[in-house]
Motif scaffolding. Structure first.
Motif, mmCIF file in Angstrom:
data_model
loop_
_atom_site.group_PDB
_atom_site.id
_atom_site.type_symbol
_atom_site.label_atom_id
_atom_site.label_comp_id
_atom_site.label_asym_id
_atom_site.label_seq_id
_atom_site.Cartn_x
_atom_site.Cartn_y
_atom_site.Cartn_z
ATOM 1 N N ILE A 1 0.750 -1.348 0.201
ATOM 2 C CA ILE A 1 -0.038 0.145 -0.048
ATOM 3 C C ILE A 1 1.092 1.326 -0.036
ATOM 4 C CG2 ILE A 1 -1.650 1.299 1.407
ATOM 5 C CD1 ILE A 1 -2.787 -1.403 2.419
ATOM 6 N N GLU A 2 1.893 1.338 0.902
ATOM 7 C CA GLU A 2 2.958 2.470 1.050
ATOM 8 C C GLU A 2 3.430 2.553 -0.384
ATOM 9 O OE1 GLU A 2 5.547 3.770 4.255
ATOM 10 O OE2 GLU A 2 6.367 1.736 3.330
ATOM 11 N N ARG A 3 3.975 1.550 -1.109
ATOM 12 C CA ARG A 3 4.481 1.745 -2.373
ATOM 13 C C ARG A 3 3.667 2.200 -3.558
ATOM 14 N NH1 ARG A 3 5.475 -3.835 -5.403
ATOM 15 N NH2 ARG A 3 3.452 -3.219 -5.967
ATOM 16 N N GLU A 4 2.435 1.854 -3.641
ATOM 17 C CA GLU A 4 1.418 2.357 -4.628
ATOM 18 C C GLU A 4 1.131 3.880 -4.189
ATOM 19 O OE1 GLU A 4 0.437 0.865 -7.174
ATOM 20 O OE2 GLU A 4 1.966 -0.506 -6.860
ATOM 21 N N ILE A 5 0.813 4.018 -2.867
ATOM 22 C CA ILE A 5 0.309 5.331 -2.531
ATOM 23 C C ILE A 5 1.664 6.495 -2.878
ATOM 24 C CG2 ILE A 5 -0.230 6.798 -0.532
ATOM 25 C CD1 ILE A 5 -2.547 4.813 -0.177
ATOM 26 N N GLY A 6 2.710 6.050 -2.604
ATOM 27 C CA GLY A 6 4.096 6.731 -2.578
ATOM 28 C C GLY A 6 4.086 7.190 -4.189
ATOM 29 N N MET A 7 3.421 6.320 -5.015
ATOM 30 C CA MET A 7 3.725 6.929 -6.585
ATOM 31 C C MET A 7 3.050 8.522 -6.603
ATOM 32 S SD MET A 7 2.896 3.276 -8.359
ATOM 33 C CE MET A 7 3.797 3.914 -9.984
ATOM 34 N N LEU A 8 1.939 8.630 -5.882
ATOM 35 C CA LEU A 8 1.169 9.880 -6.235
ATOM 36 C C LEU A 8 2.188 10.991 -5.858
ATOM 37 C CD1 LEU A 8 -2.032 9.108 -4.241
ATOM 38 C CD2 LEU A 8 -2.026 9.591 -6.573
ATOM 39 N N ALA A 9 3.044 10.996 -4.893
ATOM 40 C CA ALA A 9 4.123 11.987 -4.869
ATOM 41 C C ALA A 9 4.947 12.336 -5.795
ATOM 42 C CB ALA A 9 5.065 11.604 -3.596
ATOM 43 N N ASP A 10 5.184 11.270 -6.737
ATOM 44 C CA ASP A 10 6.036 11.392 -8.038
ATOM 45 C C ASP A 10 4.948 11.670 -9.390
ATOM 46 O OD1 ASP A 10 8.135 10.367 -6.605
ATOM 47 O OD2 ASP A 10 7.909 8.529 -7.084
ATOM 48 N N ASP A 11 3.726 12.274 -8.933
ATOM 49 C CA ASP A 11 2.847 12.520 -9.798
ATOM 50 C C ASP A 11 2.597 11.328 -10.914
ATOM 51 O OD1 ASP A 11 1.390 14.730 -9.826
ATOM 52 O OD2 ASP A 11 3.041 15.928 -10.894
ATOM 53 N N GLN A 12 2.509 10.026 -10.248
ATOM 54 C CA GLN A 12 2.307 9.021 -11.104
ATOM 55 C C GLN A 12 1.081 8.438 -10.568
ATOM 56 O OE1 GLN A 12 6.067 6.972 -10.838
ATOM 57 N NE2 GLN A 12 5.876 6.526 -12.854
ATOM 58 N N ASP A 13 0.097 7.429 -11.226
ATOM 59 C CA ASP A 13 -0.973 6.956 -10.912
ATOM 60 C C ASP A 13 -0.644 5.588 -10.230
ATOM 61 O OD1 ASP A 13 -2.988 8.686 -11.644
ATOM 62 O OD2 ASP A 13 -3.224 8.116 -13.636
ATOM 63 N N PRO A 14 -1.059 5.348 -8.913
ATOM 64 C CA PRO A 14 -0.996 4.031 -8.530
ATOM 65 C C PRO A 14 -1.640 2.998 -9.168
ATOM 66 C CG PRO A 14 -1.970 5.535 -6.877
ATOM 67 C CD PRO A 14 -1.817 6.337 -8.102
ATOM 68 N N ASP A 15 -1.801 1.773 -8.803
ATOM 69 C CA ASP A 15 -2.590 0.805 -9.273
ATOM 70 C C ASP A 15 -3.784 0.512 -8.259
ATOM 71 O OD1 ASP A 15 -3.901 -1.770 -9.933
ATOM 72 O OD2 ASP A 15 -2.065 -3.018 -10.520
ATOM 73 N N TYR A 16 -4.758 1.359 -8.774
ATOM 74 C CA TYR A 16 -5.821 1.479 -7.688
ATOM 75 C C TYR A 16 -6.623 -0.140 -7.536
ATOM 76 C CZ TYR A 16 -5.541 6.410 -7.659
ATOM 77 O OH TYR A 16 -5.221 7.740 -7.554
ATOM 78 N N PHE A 17 -6.333 -1.042 -8.504
ATOM 79 C CA PHE A 17 -7.292 -2.058 -8.481
ATOM 80 C C PHE A 17 -6.430 -2.808 -7.332
ATOM 81 C CE2 PHE A 17 -8.650 -0.823 -12.490
ATOM 82 C CZ PHE A 17 -10.096 -0.987 -12.211
ATOM 83 N N LEU A 18 -5.046 -2.865 -7.167
ATOM 84 C CA LEU A 18 -4.265 -3.454 -6.262
ATOM 85 C C LEU A 18 -4.577 -2.776 -4.986
ATOM 86 C CD1 LEU A 18 -2.070 -5.785 -6.005
ATOM 87 C CD2 LEU A 18 -0.360 -4.000 -6.478
ATOM 88 N N LEU A 19 -4.643 -1.589 -4.854
ATOM 89 C CA LEU A 19 -5.096 -0.935 -3.663
ATOM 90 C C LEU A 19 -6.285 -1.258 -3.120
ATOM 91 C CD1 LEU A 19 -3.601 2.744 -4.164
ATOM 92 C CD2 LEU A 19 -2.770 1.233 -2.414
ATOM 93 N N VAL A 20 -7.292 -1.401 -3.908
ATOM 94 C CA VAL A 20 -8.586 -2.112 -3.686
ATOM 95 C C VAL A 20 -8.800 -3.403 -2.870
ATOM 96 C CG1 VAL A 20 -11.242 -2.605 -4.606
ATOM 97 C CG2 VAL A 20 -9.968 -0.417 -5.156
#
Ligand SMILES: [Fe+2]
Ligand SMILES: [Fe+2]
Length: 179
Positions: free
Chosen positions: A22-41
């Motif tokens: 979760i931390e890795r995916e959410i951290g992508m937002l700080a780099d202006d990238q989209d996380p994998d929302y399905f993986l987060l769900v």
């Protein structure tokens, strides 16, 4: 798995791996990238339906017995019980917001970052209190008879069919997430 405490410790290892994800995916937002929302769900579904619904209920049963035997840790136990409630609220909020994002709805990325960061930090802190203090104390103080009472109490508080199928389903989901 030997006993309930071993199961709790094993769950903590699984939950820590999902938190890293979760931390890795959410951290992508700080780099202006989209996380994998399905993986987060999927990750948050695991947290809401397994951690909040199965894992924390087992802990509540263990800690309730521990507080009767070791009143010196009662303050920590009360704090942990409150955290189970606040974490459940936070995980539901995070689940909803990433679910909305996965469906293409417009959500505030700042809110996802803030909620996600708060959730990851709070659950890590929570598990470290349990690992560093309460589980060791439970291992020291609870007899085999206490543990079978706790298991009985946990079994009575759950619908066994629902509980068993939840545990199996979320074990499978966990393996799919981290493999
Ligand atoms: Fe807990
Ligand atoms: Fe825990």
């Amino acid at each position: 798995m030997n006993d309930l405490i071993d199961q709790i410790k094993y769950d903590h290892i699984s939950m820590s791996k999902v938190l890293n994800l979760i931390e890795r995916e959410i951290g992508m937002l700080a780099d202006d990238q989209d996380p994998d929302y399905f993986l987060l769900v999927d990750s948050m579904r695991y947290m809401v339906n397994y951690s909040d619904t199965v894992h924390h209920v087992k802990e509540d049963a263990i800690f309730e017995r521990l507080s009767e035997i070791a009143p010196e840790v009662d303050d920590v136990i009360q704090e942990i019980r409150q955290q189970h409630q606040s974490l459940a609220l936070l995980s539901t909020q995070l689940y909803d917001i990433v679910d909305n994002a996965s469906l293409g709805q417009i959500v505030s990325k700042e809110s996802i970052s803030r909620l996600g960061g708060e959730y990851v930090a709070s659950l890590r802190r929570h598990m470290s209190i349990e690992e560093g203090n309460l589980l060791r104390k439970a291992r020291e103080c609870l007899s085999a008879e206490d543990m079978s009472l706790v298991e009985q109490q946990y079994a009575d508080s759950r619908d066994p069919l629902l509980s068993n199928s939840l545990e199996k389903e979320y074990n499978k989901l966990y393996l799919a997430l981290v493999d």
